[in-house]
Every structure is written in structure tokens, then in C-alpha cells.
Enzyme design. Structure first.
Site, PDB file in Angstrom:
ATOM      1  N   HIS A  51      35.906  32.168  27.789  1.00 50.71           N
ATOM      2  CA  HIS A  51      36.876  31.212  27.646  1.00 50.71           C
ATOM      3  C   HIS A  51      36.217  29.799  27.128  1.00 50.71           C
ATOM      4  CE1 HIS A  51      40.354  28.909  27.103  1.00 50.71           C
ATOM      5  NE2 HIS A  51      41.059  29.981  26.748  1.00 50.71           N
ATOM      6  N   ASP A  91      43.876  37.809  28.550  1.00 48.20           N
ATOM      7  CA  ASP A  91      43.872  39.194  27.843  1.00 48.20           C
ATOM      8  C   ASP A  91      43.358  40.196  28.442  1.00 48.20           C
ATOM      9  OD1 ASP A  91      45.382  37.836  25.826  1.00 48.20           O
ATOM     10  OD2 ASP A  91      43.591  37.064  24.792  1.00 48.20           O
TER      11      ASP A  91
HETATM   12  N1  CMC Z   1      31.061  38.953  26.416  1.00 47.92           N
HETATM   13  C1  CMC Z   1      29.703  38.833  26.272  1.00 47.92           C
HETATM   14  N2  CMC Z   1      29.063  37.597  26.138  1.00 47.92           N
HETATM   15  C2  CMC Z   1      30.020  36.490  25.770  1.00 47.92           C
HETATM   16  C3  CMC Z   1      31.355  36.792  26.130  1.00 47.92           C
HETATM   17  C4  CMC Z   1      31.917  37.850  26.219  1.00 47.92           C
HETATM   18  N3  CMC Z   1      33.131  38.206  26.298  1.00 47.92           N
HETATM   19  N4  CMC Z   1      32.086  35.535  25.803  1.00 47.92           N
HETATM   20  C5  CMC Z   1      30.882  34.889  25.541  1.00 47.92           C
HETATM   21  N5  CMC Z   1      29.731  35.364  25.492  1.00 47.92           N
HETATM   22  C6  CMC Z   1      28.412  34.701  25.421  1.00 47.92           C
HETATM   23  C7  CMC Z   1      28.071  34.472  24.071  1.00 47.92           C
HETATM   24  O1  CMC Z   1      27.397  35.773  23.546  1.00 47.92           O
HETATM   25  C8  CMC Z   1      27.121  33.097  24.127  1.00 47.92           C
HETATM   26  O2  CMC Z   1      25.976  33.421  24.637  1.00 47.92           O
HETATM   27  P1  CMC Z   1      24.618  32.715  23.967  1.00 47.92           P
HETATM   28  O3  CMC Z   1      24.719  31.334  24.823  1.00 47.92           O
HETATM   29  O4  CMC Z   1      23.657  33.322  25.010  1.00 47.92           O
HETATM   30  O5  CMC Z   1      24.712  32.592  22.609  1.00 47.92           O
HETATM   31  C9  CMC Z   1      27.856  32.439  25.381  1.00 47.92           C
HETATM   32  O6  CMC Z   1      28.418  33.293  26.163  1.00 47.92           O
HETATM   33  C10 CMC Z   1      28.702  31.279  24.827  1.00 47.92           C
HETATM   34  O7  CMC Z   1      29.698  31.879  23.957  1.00 47.92           O
HETATM   35  P2  CMC Z   1      30.408  31.277  22.739  1.00 47.92           P
HETATM   36  O8  CMC Z   1      30.995  32.314  22.033  1.00 47.92           O
HETATM   37  O9  CMC Z   1      29.408  30.156  22.209  1.00 47.92           O
HETATM   38  O10 CMC Z   1      31.627  30.561  23.409  1.00 47.92           O
HETATM   39  P3  CMC Z   1      32.932  29.872  22.990  1.00 47.92           P
HETATM   40  O11 CMC Z   1      33.455  29.242  24.071  1.00 47.92           O
HETATM   41  O12 CMC Z   1      32.706  29.568  21.349  1.00 47.92           O
HETATM   42  O13 CMC Z   1      33.793  31.590  22.829  1.00 47.92           O
HETATM   43  C11 CMC Z   1      35.528  33.051  23.219  1.00 47.92           C
HETATM   44  C12 CMC Z   1      34.934  31.614  23.729  1.00 47.92           C
HETATM   45  C13 CMC Z   1      36.678  33.200  24.132  1.00 47.92           C
HETATM   46  C14 CMC Z   1      35.880  33.171  21.827  1.00 47.92           C
HETATM   47  C15 CMC Z   1      34.567  34.075  23.737  1.00 47.92           C
HETATM   48  O14 CMC Z   1      34.209  34.062  25.019  1.00 47.92           O
HETATM   49  C16 CMC Z   1      34.683  35.532  23.383  1.00 47.92           C
HETATM   50  O15 CMC Z   1      34.564  36.110  22.185  1.00 47.92           O
HETATM   51  N6  CMC Z   1      35.352  35.991  24.306  1.00 47.92           N
HETATM   52  C17 CMC Z   1      35.983  37.721  23.910  1.00 47.92           C
HETATM   53  C18 CMC Z   1      37.193  37.231  23.102  1.00 47.92           C
HETATM   54  C19 CMC Z   1      38.385  37.033  24.153  1.00 47.92           C
HETATM   55  O16 CMC Z   1      38.532  37.573  25.255  1.00 47.92           O
HETATM   56  N7  CMC Z   1      39.211  35.996  23.495  1.00 47.92           N
HETATM   57  C20 CMC Z   1      40.390  35.470  24.281  1.00 47.92           C
HETATM   58  C21 CMC Z   1      40.306  34.202  24.676  1.00 47.92           C
HETATM   59  S1  CMC Z   1      41.698  33.681  25.791  1.00 47.92           S
HETATM   60  C22 CMC Z   1      43.007  33.997  25.132  1.00 47.92           C
HETATM   61  C23 CMC Z   1      43.193  33.051  24.090  1.00 47.92           C
HETATM   62  O17 CMC Z   1      42.851  31.873  24.035  1.00 47.92           O
HETATM   63  O18 CMC Z   1      43.763  33.659  22.988  1.00 47.92           O
END
Ligand code: CMC
Length: 424
Positions: free
Chosen positions: A302, A359
Site C-alpha cells: 500500500h 483487498d
Molecule cells: N508484490 C510484490 N512487490 C511489490 C508489491 C506487491 N504487491 N507492491 C509493491 N511491491 C514492491 C515494488 O516492486 C517496489 O519494489 P522496488 O522498490 O524494488 O522497485 C516497492 O515494493 C514499492 O512499490 P511501489 O509500486 O513503488 O509502491 P506504490 O506505493 O507506488 O504502490 C501499490 C502501492 C498498492 C500500487 C502496490 O503495492 C501494488 O501494486 N500492490 C498490488 C495491488 C494492490 O493490492 N492494490 C490495492 C491497494 S489497497 C486498496 C485500494 O486502495 O484500492
């Protein structure tokens, strides 16, 4: 509230403190002072507004609506009361709650012509595609509540959106399975009515199961609002131009659909089903960690929570309670529990502070209730509507409100002469 200043070069900027949480620096004059913009893709360090609705402490895993913890609201309140709280700032008295619930109940029907609008969609249309279109179309049906400068019209539009969303979501479901639409039954609760419109048929009476009704209501509470997330910010941005509320909420629905946001509940259950058996979990964890594989653990991670999402705690408990009460089980839940356990022990997830989010478990319970995965995000949209509406109302009455208009760092070609087609 202000508390001192922060200097940038020769200039000083006001430091502002909220009631709790990090301070912010008021940089509105930065460009005029320095000729520079800030660069913050994804708004990772930018507060786009002041808000008194919802507070998240991502490090501690705390979520408060108007000061009340999500855990307490999920345990002790109900969705109508939480909706009143979000809209009005205080918990209602018994009389206020009764009046509010009656008002919402009286707005549950949709214009009869809207049913024909549904028929323009293919039967296999995704419910979110239908929701985007139908909710946007409400502005063509309710002209008497689109003047955003009239507080009375804003209230009516807010009530209409909250009240009609279950009817529209249920109609989207009915349309996809080829069953007749059911009119709302105003003798039922907000949630019971939604369950009946979704799973009932005109041929026989539908009895609302109180266990499912309570679980569904709790799921709605868990999704009601979540600070300045992508879809809420979309609603605010759309609303900042003066667009009508129905159009703004349709914009929020479109944003919510993405798998990084509300679409993750659908993606998470599909992933758990694909894993299928605990033995395959390590393979999927390895894929999630592999930099060359775009796969992510859906329902994990998140932007704000760097600790367990408090909504996931309630969701997991609700799954257990419903399964126990209904005397059912689902191997997918065992996969989810073991996946969580293994991921939380893994250094990759620990270092990046990736925990289950709302989720991760919601799909398991929605599937047990009988919803197809394609309906999951539509249910999120239904529940989030109250948050969107409350944030939209807050924005309209904010004296600092301006049309949202970010700037950019331009990297394209500089001015050059046009080349005629026959000379290229
Ligand atoms: N599985 C594996 N690696 C992950 C995941 C994951 N679910 N989420 C983040 N990472 C890694 C990512 O690869 C990155 O690694 P690095 O720093 O080495 O490049 C690091 O963690 C930070 O990720 P980010 O994408 O820069 O972080 P963000 O804050 O931009 O993204 C997120 C947050 C929710 C989009 C992301 O965690 C994600 O894609 N999660 C899966 C989708 C998900 O469950 N979404 C629902 C969010 S909660 C409900 C809502 O608000 O709608």
C-alpha cells in the site's frame, strides 16, 4: 493552523500543522518567488488539500473516520451511521439516524427510463463499465440536483448517489445474468435491500440472511472512505472544474477500476485461485520478488500503510465468522492465510514493508456470499460513494479550493518550424 516557517533559498514558507500527522509546507508562492515548480509524480510528498474526514497513520496501521477507529466502527456501527458520520462530522442521534436512513431509503428507486439505458450494453459487459456509464448518465436524469453552488441541491445529489448506487450495482449484476431487475424494497435495511435486489427473483420471496447482511454491511463500512486515494483525488479534481456531482462520481468509478486500486480485489481472488494449493505458494512468492517478472502479489502492499492494513484485520476476522456461522469453508481462504504467513516471514516483503491490504481477504468473503469476481470492484464503488460524496462536498465548501491544475517538467522538442507533408 500555522506553526513557523521553512526556508527554501532566500524565501520562507509557512509550515502548517494539522490536528495529527505530519506537517506540510505551504509552497503556493514557490513558483512566483523562485520560478521553479516541485516535481512529485504520484504525489508521494504532496498534500493536495486540507480534510477533516479521514486520517491514516500508515506506519502504525491506524485508520480513523472523523476520529473513530475503523475497528470500532466495523464492530459497533453500521453503514448508514458511518455514512452520516462521514457526511456530517458527528455520530447521529437516534432521531437523526432515523431521518437520514428514511431519506436515503426514499431515494433508492431510479428513473424508469434508466432501465432502458442498461439495454445498450452487451450482456457480457463488465459491471464497472456499466457503472461508469450509468452513474455518469444520472446527470441526464436529475437536472434538479446538478447546481453545485446550491447547498440544497448538493445535499439531494449526495443522498441520491448514496441511495441509488446499490440499485444500479444490483441492476448491473442482474443484467449480466439475464434476470429481471428488482425494484427496491423500502422495508429492508440499506444492505438487506441491496442483497435482495441482487440475489432475489420476482418469482419467490427473498429472505435476507442476517449473518450475510451484517458481513456485507461491515464490508461496506471498511470501504466507505480512505483519505486522498487515487479515485477520491479523481473525484476532487473532476469536481474542481465545477463538473456536476454525478459526472464526478463516474470519474471516481473509472479510476477505481484499475488493478492497482479497487480492481485489486478481483485480481487478488483470481490470483489465489490460480495458486490453488498451498504447495504452489513459494513459486508465486518467488515470482513476486523477481525484478524481471511484472507479477505482484495482489492484495499486498500500500502507498500509505507500511504496517498491517487495519481493514484487512477486520476483513480476515469477518471471513472466519461468516464461514463458521454458515458452516462452510473455502480452500482459497487456506491459501490466503498461508500465503500471508510465508510472505510476512520473507525478507523481501519485510524490507519493503508490504502487508496484506483490504483487498487480500475481501474477495474470499464476497465469493462465499455468491458474487462473481467481476462484481467485486462494483461493490467497492458502491461503498466508496459516500466517501467520494463527502470529500466532494468538503472541497466545494473549502475557501482554498481552486481548479486542480498540476504543472510539468517539459522534456519534448523546443519550438521548430512546421515541415510540409511533401517535404518530410
Ligand atoms: N508484490 C510484490 N512487490 C511489490 C508489491 C506487491 N504487491 N507492491 C509493491 N511491491 C514492491 C515494488 O516492486 C517496489 O519494489 P522496488 O522498490 O524494488 O522497485 C516497492 O515494493 C514499492 O512499490 P511501489 O509500486 O513503488 O509502491 P506504490 O506505493 O507506488 O504502490 C501499490 C502501492 C498498492 C500500487 C502496490 O503495492 C501494488 O501494486 N500492490 C498490488 C495491488 C494492490 O493490492 N492494490 C490495492 C491497494 S489497497 C486498496 C485500494 O486502495 O484500492
Amino acid at each position: 493552523m500555522t506553526d513557523g516557517t521553512v526556508s527554501f533559498g532566500d524565501h520562507r514558507y509557512k509550515r502548517m500543522s494539522g490536528s495529527v500527522g505530519p506537517d506540510v509546507v505551504d509552497i503556493r508562492k514557490l513558483y512566483a518567488d523562485t520560478g521553479m515548480f516541485t516535481y512529485d509524480p504520484g504525489f508521494t510528498s504532496t498534500a493536495s488539500c486540507q480534510s477533516a474526514l479521514t486520517y491514516i497513520d500508515g506506519d502504525e496501521g491506524v485508520l480513523l473516520h472523523r476520529g473513530y477507529t475503523i475497528g470500532e466502527l466495523a464492530e459497533q456501527s453500521n453503514f448508514m451511521e458511518v455514512s452520516y458520520l462521514l457526511l456530517n462530522g458527528e455520530l447521529p442521534s437516534a432521531a437523526e439516524l432515523n431521518r437520514f436512513t428514511t431519506t436515503i431509503t426514499r431515494h433508492t428507486m431510479v428513473n424508469e427510463q434508466l432501465a432502458q439505458f442498461f439495454r445498450g450494453f452487451r450482456r457480457d459487459a463488465h459491471p464497472m463499465a456499466i457503472m461508469c456509464g450509468v452513474v455518469g448518465a444520472l446527470s441526464a436524469f436529475y437536472h434538479d440536483s446538478t447546481d453545485i453552488h446550491d447547498p440544497a441541491q448538493r445535499v439531494i445529489a449526495s443522498h441520491r448517489l448514496i441511495a441509488k448506487m446499490p440499485t444500479i450495482a444490483a441492476m448491473a449484476y442482474k443484467y449480466s445474468v439475464g434476470q429481471p431487475f428488482l425494484y427496491p424494497d423500502n422495508s429492508l435495511s440499506y444492505t438487506g435491500n441491496f442483497l435482495r435486489m441482487t440475489f432475489g427473483v420476482p418469482a419467490e420471496p427473498y429472505v435476507v440472511d442476517p449473518i450475510i447482511e451484517r458481513a456485507m454491511d461491515r464490508i461496506f463500512i471498511l470501504h466507505a472512505d480512505h483519505e486522498q486515494n487515487a479515485s477520491t483525488s479523481t473525484v476532487r479534481l473532476a469536481g474542481s472544474s465545477g463538473a456536476n456531482p454525478f459526472a464526478c462520481i463516474a470519474a471516481g468509478i473509472a479510476c477505481l477500476w484499475g488493478p492497482a486500486h479497487g480492481g485489486a480485489n478481483e485480481a487478488a481472488l483470481n490470483m489465489l485461485r490460480e495458486i490453488g494449493h498451498p504447495e504452489r505458494i513459494p513459486e508465486f512468492i518467488a515470482r513476486a520478488k523477481d525484478k524481471n517478472d511484472p507479477f505482484r502479489l495482489m492484495g499486498f502492499g500500500h502507498r500509505v500503510y507500511k504496517n498491517y492494513d487495519p481493514r484487512a484485520t477486520v476483513m480476515q476476522k469477518t471471513v472466519r465468522e461468516v464461514f463458521a456461522a454458515m458452516k462452510v469453508s473455502d480452500p482459497v481462504f487456506d491459501v490466503a492465510i498461508q500465503l500471508e504467513e510465508l510472505a510476512l516471514k520473507d525478507d523481501y516483503f519485510a524490507e519493503k514493508k508490504l502487508f496484506p491490504n483490504v483487498d487480500f481477504y475481501s474477495g474470499v468473503i464476497l465469493s462465499a456470499i455468491g458474487f462473481p469476481t467481476s462484481m467485486f470492484t462494483a461493490l467497492f464503488a458502491l461503498a466508496r460513494t459516500v466517501g467520494w460524496v463527502a470529500q466532494w462536498n468538503e472541497m466545494i465548501t473549502d475557501p482554498d479550493q481552486k481548479i486542480g491544475r498540476p504543472r510539468q517538467l517539459y522534456t519534448g522538442p523546443t519550438a521548430r518550424p512546421y515541415v510540409a507533408l511533401d517535404q518530410r
